[in-house]
Design a protein around this motif. Structure first.
Motif, PDB file in Angstrom:
ATOM      1  N   GLY A  27       0.784  -1.222   0.000  1.00  0.00           N
ATOM      2  CA  GLY A  27       0.000   0.000   0.000  1.00  0.00           C
ATOM      3  C   GLY A  27       0.816   1.271   0.000  1.00  0.00           C
ATOM      4  N   GLY A  28       2.037   1.206  -0.572  1.00  0.00           N
ATOM      5  CA  GLY A  28       2.857   2.406  -0.684  1.00  0.00           C
ATOM      6  C   GLY A  28       3.637   2.784   0.556  1.00  0.00           C
ATOM      7  N   VAL A  29       3.690   1.880   1.545  1.00  0.00           N
ATOM      8  CA  VAL A  29       4.447   2.156   2.771  1.00  0.00           C
ATOM      9  C   VAL A  29       5.312   0.944   3.116  1.00  0.00           C
ATOM     10  N   VAL A  30       6.341   1.187   3.927  1.00  0.00           N
ATOM     11  CA  VAL A  30       7.138   0.095   4.484  1.00  0.00           C
ATOM     12  C   VAL A  30       6.405  -0.435   5.704  1.00  0.00           C
ATOM     13  N   VAL A  31       5.970  -1.685   5.618  1.00  0.00           N
ATOM     14  CA  VAL A  31       5.189  -2.296   6.689  1.00  0.00           C
ATOM     15  C   VAL A  31       6.101  -2.902   7.747  1.00  0.00           C
ATOM     16  N   GLU A  32       7.194  -3.527   7.269  1.00  0.00           N
ATOM     17  CA  GLU A  32       8.071  -4.257   8.189  1.00  0.00           C
ATOM     18  C   GLU A  32       9.430  -4.424   7.543  1.00  0.00           C
ATOM     19  N   GLN A  33      10.472  -4.429   8.357  1.00  0.00           N
ATOM     20  CA  GLN A  33      11.805  -4.711   7.834  1.00  0.00           C
ATOM     21  C   GLN A  33      12.666  -5.309   8.930  1.00  0.00           C
ATOM     22  N   GLY A  34      13.676  -6.070   8.509  1.00  0.00           N
ATOM     23  CA  GLY A  34      14.572  -6.673   9.482  1.00  0.00           C
ATOM     24  C   GLY A  34      15.414  -7.757   8.838  1.00  0.00           C
ATOM     25  N   ARG A  35      16.112  -8.510   9.672  1.00  0.00           N
ATOM     26  CA  ARG A  35      16.934  -9.607   9.178  1.00  0.00           C
ATOM     27  C   ARG A  35      16.056 -10.644   8.485  1.00  0.00           C
ATOM     28  N   PRO A  36      16.547 -11.254   7.388  1.00  0.00           N
ATOM     29  CA  PRO A  36      15.693 -12.201   6.659  1.00  0.00           C
ATOM     30  C   PRO A  36      15.207 -13.363   7.506  1.00  0.00           C
ATOM     31  N   GLU A  37      16.044 -13.843   8.423  1.00  0.00           N
ATOM     32  CA  GLU A  37      15.624 -14.983   9.232  1.00  0.00           C
ATOM     33  C   GLU A  37      14.468 -14.605  10.165  1.00  0.00           C
ATOM     34  N   VAL A  38      14.335 -13.317  10.456  1.00  0.00           N
ATOM     35  CA  VAL A  38      13.234 -12.860  11.309  1.00  0.00           C
ATOM     36  C   VAL A  38      11.996 -12.562  10.478  1.00  0.00           C
ATOM     37  N   VAL A  39      12.150 -11.713   9.448  1.00  0.00           N
ATOM     38  CA  VAL A  39      10.998 -11.290   8.660  1.00  0.00           C
ATOM     39  C   VAL A  39      10.373 -12.467   7.917  1.00  0.00           C
ATOM     40  N   LEU A  40      11.197 -13.353   7.370  1.00  0.00           N
ATOM     41  CA  LEU A  40      10.666 -14.446   6.555  1.00  0.00           C
ATOM     42  C   LEU A  40      10.152 -15.614   7.391  1.00  0.00           C
ATOM     43  N   SER A  41      10.720 -15.810   8.568  1.00  0.00           N
ATOM     44  CA  SER A  41      10.324 -16.958   9.389  1.00  0.00           C
ATOM     45  C   SER A  41       9.348 -16.597  10.496  1.00  0.00           C
ATOM     46  N   ASN A  42       9.454 -15.362  10.986  1.00  0.00           N
ATOM     47  CA  ASN A  42       8.590 -14.966  12.100  1.00  0.00           C
ATOM     48  C   ASN A  42       8.190 -13.498  11.964  1.00  0.00           C
ATOM     49  N   PRO A  43       7.466 -13.154  10.897  1.00  0.00           N
ATOM     50  CA  PRO A  43       7.095 -11.748  10.698  1.00  0.00           C
ATOM     51  C   PRO A  43       6.171 -11.255  11.803  1.00  0.00           C
ATOM     52  N   SER A  44       6.318  -9.965  12.124  1.00  0.00           N
ATOM     53  CA  SER A  44       5.529  -9.418  13.227  1.00  0.00           C
ATOM     54  C   SER A  44       4.219  -8.807  12.767  1.00  0.00           C
ATOM     55  N   HIS A  45       4.118  -8.424  11.491  1.00  0.00           N
ATOM     56  CA  HIS A  45       2.924  -7.733  11.018  1.00  0.00           C
ATOM     57  C   HIS A  45       1.985  -8.699  10.302  1.00  0.00           C
ATOM     58  N   PRO A  46       0.685  -8.597  10.543  1.00  0.00           N
ATOM     59  CA  PRO A  46      -0.266  -9.511   9.892  1.00  0.00           C
ATOM     60  C   PRO A  46      -0.209  -9.475   8.366  1.00  0.00           C
ATOM     61  N   ARG A  47       0.018  -8.293   7.781  1.00  0.00           N
ATOM     62  CA  ARG A  47       0.075  -8.197   6.314  1.00  0.00           C
ATOM     63  C   ARG A  47       1.277  -8.967   5.767  1.00  0.00           C
ATOM     64  N   THR A  48       2.386  -8.907   6.480  1.00  0.00           N
ATOM     65  CA  THR A  48       3.567  -9.665   6.058  1.00  0.00           C
ATOM     66  C   THR A  48       3.288 -11.156   6.148  1.00  0.00           C
ATOM     67  N   ARG A  49       2.679 -11.583   7.257  1.00  0.00           N
ATOM     68  CA  ARG A  49       2.376 -13.008   7.437  1.00  0.00           C
ATOM     69  C   ARG A  49       1.429 -13.503   6.347  1.00  0.00           C
ATOM     70  N   LEU A  50       0.412 -12.695   6.024  1.00  0.00           N
ATOM     71  CA  LEU A  50      -0.549 -13.094   4.998  1.00  0.00           C
ATOM     72  C   LEU A  50       0.121 -13.212   3.636  1.00  0.00           C
ATOM     73  N   PHE A  51       0.960 -12.236   3.287  1.00  0.00           N
ATOM     74  CA  PHE A  51       1.656 -12.266   2.002  1.00  0.00           C
ATOM     75  C   PHE A  51       2.541 -13.496   1.898  1.00  0.00           C
ATOM     76  N   LEU A  52       3.336 -13.755   2.910  1.00  0.00           N
ATOM     77  CA  LEU A  52       4.263 -14.882   2.858  1.00  0.00           C
ATOM     78  C   LEU A  52       3.508 -16.206   2.835  1.00  0.00           C
TER      79      LEU A  52
END
Length: 268
Positions: free
Chosen positions: A236-261
């Motif tokens: 949606g035109g914003v940065v929702v979440e960022q971090g180390r790949p092992e964190v964002v890809l395996s244990n994302p904190s934001h629901p939108r990130t979790r849904l996308f993955l």
């Protein structure tokens, strides 16, 4: 036009790329809604997100292929596309912007090689034709680049004689020929047949291992996991979440990130 100003070791304190409050609209469609992002020298940042999230637009703004509406983007201490005068940002001339782009290489979804030129000729076109580099020196460096991407034997082949993966690797070498400080990749494997994706990603991993600063828009989760220093998720035109790949890809904190993955993994 004016707008309001707003892994090399040891890692310098200053970012190579500094984006602040970046906004971009196309007509009534606001694509970027205030992007803030720093990229350090030698860092590999992978940007993920659904179609229409603004990823590619943001990448094109870094290279000023798209002019921002508000905010600022600084690369290697230079305000891209603008100069600051009396507290206001004024648009640079096309010539001055072209000079700024010499520090930024970009690889697109489509290879865009000149069909009437060999691989070698494609690589030296910008250094010789645009930057007036000595042809012999440019050819020597082009052959070095072809060796690095494993295509020395294809130096005199035309694009029609190359596979899609080979063409994209030549396109990467062409972008490297200007010796950029920063490389931008806009979904570089999306136009390739699945069996050709690996060779391009291998070339990109080699560049990452060599300490080249890279911002990569891709859906290749494996590449993000293996090569990225940081993963940025946009929606949606914003940065929702960022971090180390092992964190964002395996244990994302934001629901939108979790849904996308989760959807992405299910599609795979």
């Amino acid at each position: 036009m004016t707008i309001a100003a707003e892994k090399i070791s040891p890692v310098p304190a200053e970012p190579l790329v500094r984006a602040r409050n970046v906004h971009k609209s196309f007509g009534s469609n606001e694509v970027l809604k205030g992007i803030d992002l720093d990229v350090m020298p030698g860092e590999v940042v992978v940007i993920l997100g659904p179609s229409g999230s603004g990823k590619s637009t943001f990448l094109r703004c870094i290279n000023h292929l798209e002019a921002i509406d508000r905010g600022s983007i600084v690369v290697a201490d230079e305000q891209i596309g603008y100069e600051l005068r009396n507290g206001r940002l004024h648009k640079l001339s096309d010539r001055a912007i072209a000079v700024q782009r010499r520090k930024i290489g970009m690889v697109f979804q489509q290879f865009n090689l000149y069909p009437h030129m060999t691989a070698l000729e494609n690589i030296i076109e910008a250094p010789v034709g645009v930057h007036k580099q000595n042809r012999r020196e440019a050819q020597a460096y082009a052959m070095e680049l072809l060796s690095r991407i494993g295509l020395t034997e294809k130096a005199h082949a035309y694009p029609r004689q190359l596979s899609g993966g080979q063409q994209q690797r030549v396109a990467i070498a062409r972008a490297l020929a200007i010796k950029p400080k920063l490389m931008l990749f806009d979904e570089p494997t999306s136009a390739l047949d699945p069996e050709l994706v690996g060779e391009v990603l291998a070339t990109m991993r080699d560049l990452a291992d060599q300490g080249l600063t890279m911002i990569v828009v891709t859906h290749e989760i494996g590449f993000a996991r293996e090569a990225a220093d940081r993963v940025v998720f946009m929606d949606g035109g914003v940065v929702v979440e960022q971090g180390r790949p092992e964190v964002v890809l395996s244990n994302p904190s934001h629901p939108r990130t979790r849904l996308f993955l989760s959807r992405f993994i299910q599609r795979g």
